[in-house]
Design a protein around this motif. Structure first.
Motif, PDB file in Angstrom:
ATOM      1  N   MET B   1     -44.387  25.001  28.729  1.00  0.00           N
ATOM      2  CA  MET B   1     -44.816  23.806  27.989  1.00  0.00           C
ATOM      3  C   MET B   1     -43.644  23.207  27.204  1.00  0.00           C
ATOM      4  O   MET B   1     -43.404  22.004  27.236  1.00  0.00           O
ATOM      5  CB  MET B   1     -45.944  24.207  27.028  1.00  0.00           C
ATOM      6  N   SER B   2     -42.898  24.120  26.535  1.00  0.00           N
ATOM      7  CA  SER B   2     -41.763  23.605  25.753  1.00  0.00           C
ATOM      8  C   SER B   2     -40.747  22.956  26.688  1.00  0.00           C
ATOM      9  O   SER B   2     -40.087  21.981  26.335  1.00  0.00           O
ATOM     10  CB  SER B   2     -41.110  24.731  24.974  1.00  0.00           C
ATOM     11  N   ARG B   3     -40.666  23.509  27.914  1.00  0.00           N
ATOM     12  CA  ARG B   3     -39.700  22.966  28.859  1.00  0.00           C
ATOM     13  C   ARG B   3     -40.087  21.551  29.291  1.00  0.00           C
ATOM     14  O   ARG B   3     -39.233  20.700  29.515  1.00  0.00           O
ATOM     15  CB  ARG B   3     -39.629  23.889  30.081  1.00  0.00           C
ATOM     16  N   ILE B   4     -41.403  21.310  29.398  1.00  0.00           N
ATOM     17  CA  ILE B   4     -41.856  19.966  29.754  1.00  0.00           C
ATOM     18  C   ILE B   4     -41.432  18.973  28.675  1.00  0.00           C
ATOM     19  O   ILE B   4     -40.851  17.919  28.971  1.00  0.00           O
ATOM     20  CB  ILE B   4     -43.395  19.937  29.914  1.00  0.00           C
ATOM     21  N   ILE B   5     -41.680  19.348  27.411  1.00  0.00           N
ATOM     22  CA  ILE B   5     -41.327  18.440  26.319  1.00  0.00           C
ATOM     23  C   ILE B   5     -39.819  18.231  26.278  1.00  0.00           C
ATOM     24  O   ILE B   5     -39.335  17.108  26.131  1.00  0.00           O
ATOM     25  CB  ILE B   5     -41.827  19.010  24.977  1.00  0.00           C
ATOM     26  N   LEU B   6     -39.066  19.337  26.460  1.00  0.00           N
ATOM     27  CA  LEU B   6     -37.612  19.221  26.387  1.00  0.00           C
ATOM     28  C   LEU B   6     -37.066  18.336  27.497  1.00  0.00           C
ATOM     29  O   LEU B   6     -36.201  17.488  27.252  1.00  0.00           O
ATOM     30  CB  LEU B   6     -36.975  20.608  26.476  1.00  0.00           C
ATOM     31  N   SER B   7     -37.588  18.524  28.712  1.00  0.00           N
ATOM     32  CA  SER B   7     -37.039  17.707  29.800  1.00  0.00           C
ATOM     33  C   SER B   7     -37.475  16.258  29.654  1.00  0.00           C
ATOM     34  O   SER B   7     -36.747  15.340  30.042  1.00  0.00           O
ATOM     35  CB  SER B   7     -37.463  18.259  31.156  1.00  0.00           C
ATOM     36  N   PHE B   8     -38.647  16.048  29.035  1.00  0.00           N
ATOM     37  CA  PHE B   8     -39.065  14.674  28.749  1.00  0.00           C
ATOM     38  C   PHE B   8     -38.091  14.027  27.772  1.00  0.00           C
ATOM     39  O   PHE B   8     -37.587  12.927  28.020  1.00  0.00           O
ATOM     40  CB  PHE B   8     -40.483  14.677  28.163  1.00  0.00           C
ATOM     41  N   LEU B   9     -37.776  14.761  26.679  1.00  0.00           N
ATOM     42  CA  LEU B   9     -36.790  14.265  25.715  1.00  0.00           C
ATOM     43  C   LEU B   9     -35.440  14.071  26.397  1.00  0.00           C
ATOM     44  O   LEU B   9     -34.744  13.089  26.142  1.00  0.00           O
ATOM     45  CB  LEU B   9     -36.609  15.286  24.594  1.00  0.00           C
ATOM     46  N   GLY B  10     -35.097  15.018  27.290  1.00  0.00           N
ATOM     47  CA  GLY B  10     -33.791  15.011  27.928  1.00  0.00           C
ATOM     48  C   GLY B  10     -33.588  13.872  28.887  1.00  0.00           C
ATOM     49  O   GLY B  10     -32.475  13.636  29.331  1.00  0.00           O
ATOM     50  N   SER B  11     -34.635  13.151  29.263  1.00  0.00           N
ATOM     51  CA  SER B  11     -34.356  11.921  30.017  1.00  0.00           C
ATOM     52  C   SER B  11     -34.875  10.674  29.307  1.00  0.00           C
ATOM     53  O   SER B  11     -34.441   9.574  29.644  1.00  0.00           O
ATOM     54  CB  SER B  11     -34.893  11.996  31.438  1.00  0.00           C
ATOM     55  N   LEU B  12     -35.732  10.844  28.308  1.00  0.00           N
ATOM     56  CA  LEU B  12     -36.140   9.674  27.506  1.00  0.00           C
ATOM     57  C   LEU B  12     -34.968   9.184  26.653  1.00  0.00           C
ATOM     58  O   LEU B  12     -34.681   7.977  26.602  1.00  0.00           O
ATOM     59  CB  LEU B  12     -37.322  10.048  26.608  1.00  0.00           C
ATOM     60  N   CYS B  13     -34.273  10.132  26.003  1.00  0.00           N
ATOM     61  CA  CYS B  13     -33.200   9.732  25.090  1.00  0.00           C
ATOM     62  C   CYS B  13     -31.995   9.136  25.833  1.00  0.00           C
ATOM     63  O   CYS B  13     -31.477   8.107  25.399  1.00  0.00           O
ATOM     64  CB  CYS B  13     -32.786  10.896  24.216  1.00  0.00           C
ATOM     65  N   PRO B  14     -31.567   9.712  26.963  1.00  0.00           N
ATOM     66  CA  PRO B  14     -30.557   9.008  27.746  1.00  0.00           C
ATOM     67  C   PRO B  14     -31.014   7.618  28.174  1.00  0.00           C
ATOM     68  O   PRO B  14     -30.215   6.690  28.211  1.00  0.00           O
ATOM     69  CB  PRO B  14     -30.352   9.914  28.963  1.00  0.00           C
ATOM     70  N   ALA B  15     -32.325   7.466  28.450  1.00  0.00           N
ATOM     71  CA  ALA B  15     -32.827   6.143  28.833  1.00  0.00           C
ATOM     72  C   ALA B  15     -32.633   5.154  27.698  1.00  0.00           C
ATOM     73  O   ALA B  15     -32.280   3.991  27.924  1.00  0.00           O
ATOM     74  CB  ALA B  15     -34.294   6.229  29.228  1.00  0.00           C
ATOM     75  N   VAL B  16     -32.820   5.605  26.459  1.00  0.00           N
ATOM     76  CA  VAL B  16     -32.560   4.726  25.314  1.00  0.00           C
ATOM     77  C   VAL B  16     -31.083   4.371  25.261  1.00  0.00           C
ATOM     78  O   VAL B  16     -30.713   3.215  25.050  1.00  0.00           O
ATOM     79  CB  VAL B  16     -32.997   5.400  23.992  1.00  0.00           C
ATOM     80  N   LEU B  17     -30.222   5.381  25.479  1.00  0.00           N
ATOM     81  CA  LEU B  17     -28.777   5.133  25.419  1.00  0.00           C
ATOM     82  C   LEU B  17     -28.326   4.215  26.549  1.00  0.00           C
ATOM     83  O   LEU B  17     -27.334   3.510  26.417  1.00  0.00           O
ATOM     84  CB  LEU B  17     -28.003   6.449  25.495  1.00  0.00           C
TER      85      LEU B  17
END
Lengths: 251, 146
Positions: B1-17
């Motif tokens: 579960m934590s991995r899902i959230i982390l990988s979501f963050l790990g491509s959401l934040c680059p998308a912002v950048l």
């Protein structure tokens, strides 16, 4: 619309696409689409560093122009907008002034505000520190270094240093702070902190895009992108290595 | 579960950048999560198949991006680039340089091969999927055209 004006619109759209990191085939496709929309055949050669474009009219006249592109970043919104602009223009052609105004509007689109970008670049480092199997403390240190590297990148890009010096300095500061924090904080892992804090500067996507260009037989673009990716990772790696040597030498 | 959230963050934040539009941000993040999940699942089922896992992860991301591109009327790149960020071999390339600097050439060689192979497989996965989608698109237009 005059030949000159078609050339100008097509080049302008191509320049926005290329400047913001679109793939080579997309730039060529969009330019061709715009010229064909006005009923002119054209030939375009797109390289990562410039665009060559010749537009023909039916009376065998032609106009040629070249654009040099120096700085390239990645901005997905602008790619999206120019893409839909070139699609729109095939369905209903607009006048020169209209098209010009639309392109100026796309050019003036802003990035997210600096605080939002800062927070997201910090979160990227945090998330990847945990994904690579670091502990929470590693994540927090990477979070802090992420902020520092983002501000450094912002400052150096504004002052106009050449990019590889920038990558070298980024690698060096990341490596230096990680090594120091590994000494100060028990059971920290400097390797994980380093790779997670520089993850946004590593040229993984650039490498992949280079090979994509090669596979699409845009050979020169592909090789250029691969060479650039290689130099980027070399600059980053040498920066980190020098930092590690320095820390070992001091202690 | 934590991995899902982390990988979501790990491509959401680059998308912002990378300056993705606000209305597409969530979908760009989901694309990274999907790729990462498939990658992890295959690695868990068949150990020692990192390259295969990356290929299928990329193929999933590419299919998702092409479908979302149809739904949300944007180019597929908007979802593709953030989606492959967790999969691309940036770290392998960095590790190669680091090992060369430490004069550990055999290990450096294996990392270099893995970086090149992963980059090739990701590019190949993307190109294959987009070729298939182009073909489908063209034949559909052909049928419905006058």
């Amino acid at each position: 619309m005059k030949l000159r004006e078609v050339l100008d619109i097509a080049l302008e759209a191509g320049e926005i696409l290329l400047r913001n990191g679109a793939e080579t085939y997309r730039v060529e496709e969009s330019i061709t689409k715009i010229c064909n929309a006005y009923g002119h055949p054209c030939e375009a050669i797109v390289l990562p560093t410039g665009i060559f474009l010749t537009v023909y009219s039916s009376e065998y006249e032609s106009e040629t122009s070249v654009r040099r592109i120096k700085v390239r970043t990645l901005d997905l919104t602008k790619i999206d907008r120019v893409n839909s602009f070139s699609r729109k223009i095939t369905y209903n052609t607009m006048s020169y002034e209209e098209a010009r105004k639309e392109l100026e509007g796309i050019k003036a689109l802003k990035f997210y505000p600096v605080p939002v970008q800062l927070i997201s670049s910090m979160s990227v480092s945090f998330a990847y520190a945990l994904i690579f199997g670091g502990k929470i403390t590693d994540g927090v240190i990477a979070f802090a270094i992420g902020a520092l590297l983002y501000l450094l990148n912002l400052y150096m890009a504004k002052s106009g240093y050449f990019p590889f010096l920038m990558y070298f300095v980024i690698g060096f500061s990341s490596g230096f702070i990680s090594m120091i924090s590994e000494l100060l904080i028990p059971n920290g892992n400097a390797y994980i902190i380093i790779i997670s804090s520089i993850i946004m500067f590593l040229p993984g996507v650039a490498m992949t895009n280079g090979i994509r260009d090669l596979l699409a037989s845009d050979t020169i673009s592909g090789l250029t992108r691969l060479g650039e990716a290689f130099l980027t990772v070399l600059a980053l790696g040498m920066g980190v290595w020098l930092a590690i040597l320095t820390v070992h030498y001091i202690i | 579960m934590s991995r899902i959230i982390l990988s979501f963050l790990g491509s959401l934040c680059p998308a912002v950048l990378l300056n993705t539009e606000r209305k597409n941000l969530i979908w760009a993040g989901l694309s990274g999560t999907l790729g990462m999940l498939i990658n992890d699942r295959i690695l868990a089922m068949f150990p020692n198949t990192a390259l295969l896992a990356v290929f299928f992860g990329t193929a999933t991301v590419a299919v998702y991006s092409e479908l979302m591109a149809r739904v949300r009327k944007t180019p597929a790149t908007i979802f593709l680039i953030p989606g492959i960020i967790p999969l691309v071999p940036g770290v392998d390339a960095y590790r190669t340089i680091q090992l060369i600097a430490e004069r550990d050439y055999p290990t450096a060689m294996s990392y270099a091969v893995s970086a090149v192979a992963k980059a090739c497989l990701i590019a190949f996965g993307i190109m294959t999927v987009s070729a298939v989608f182009r073909k489908i698109n063209r034949s559909k237009k052909h049928v419905s055209g006058p």
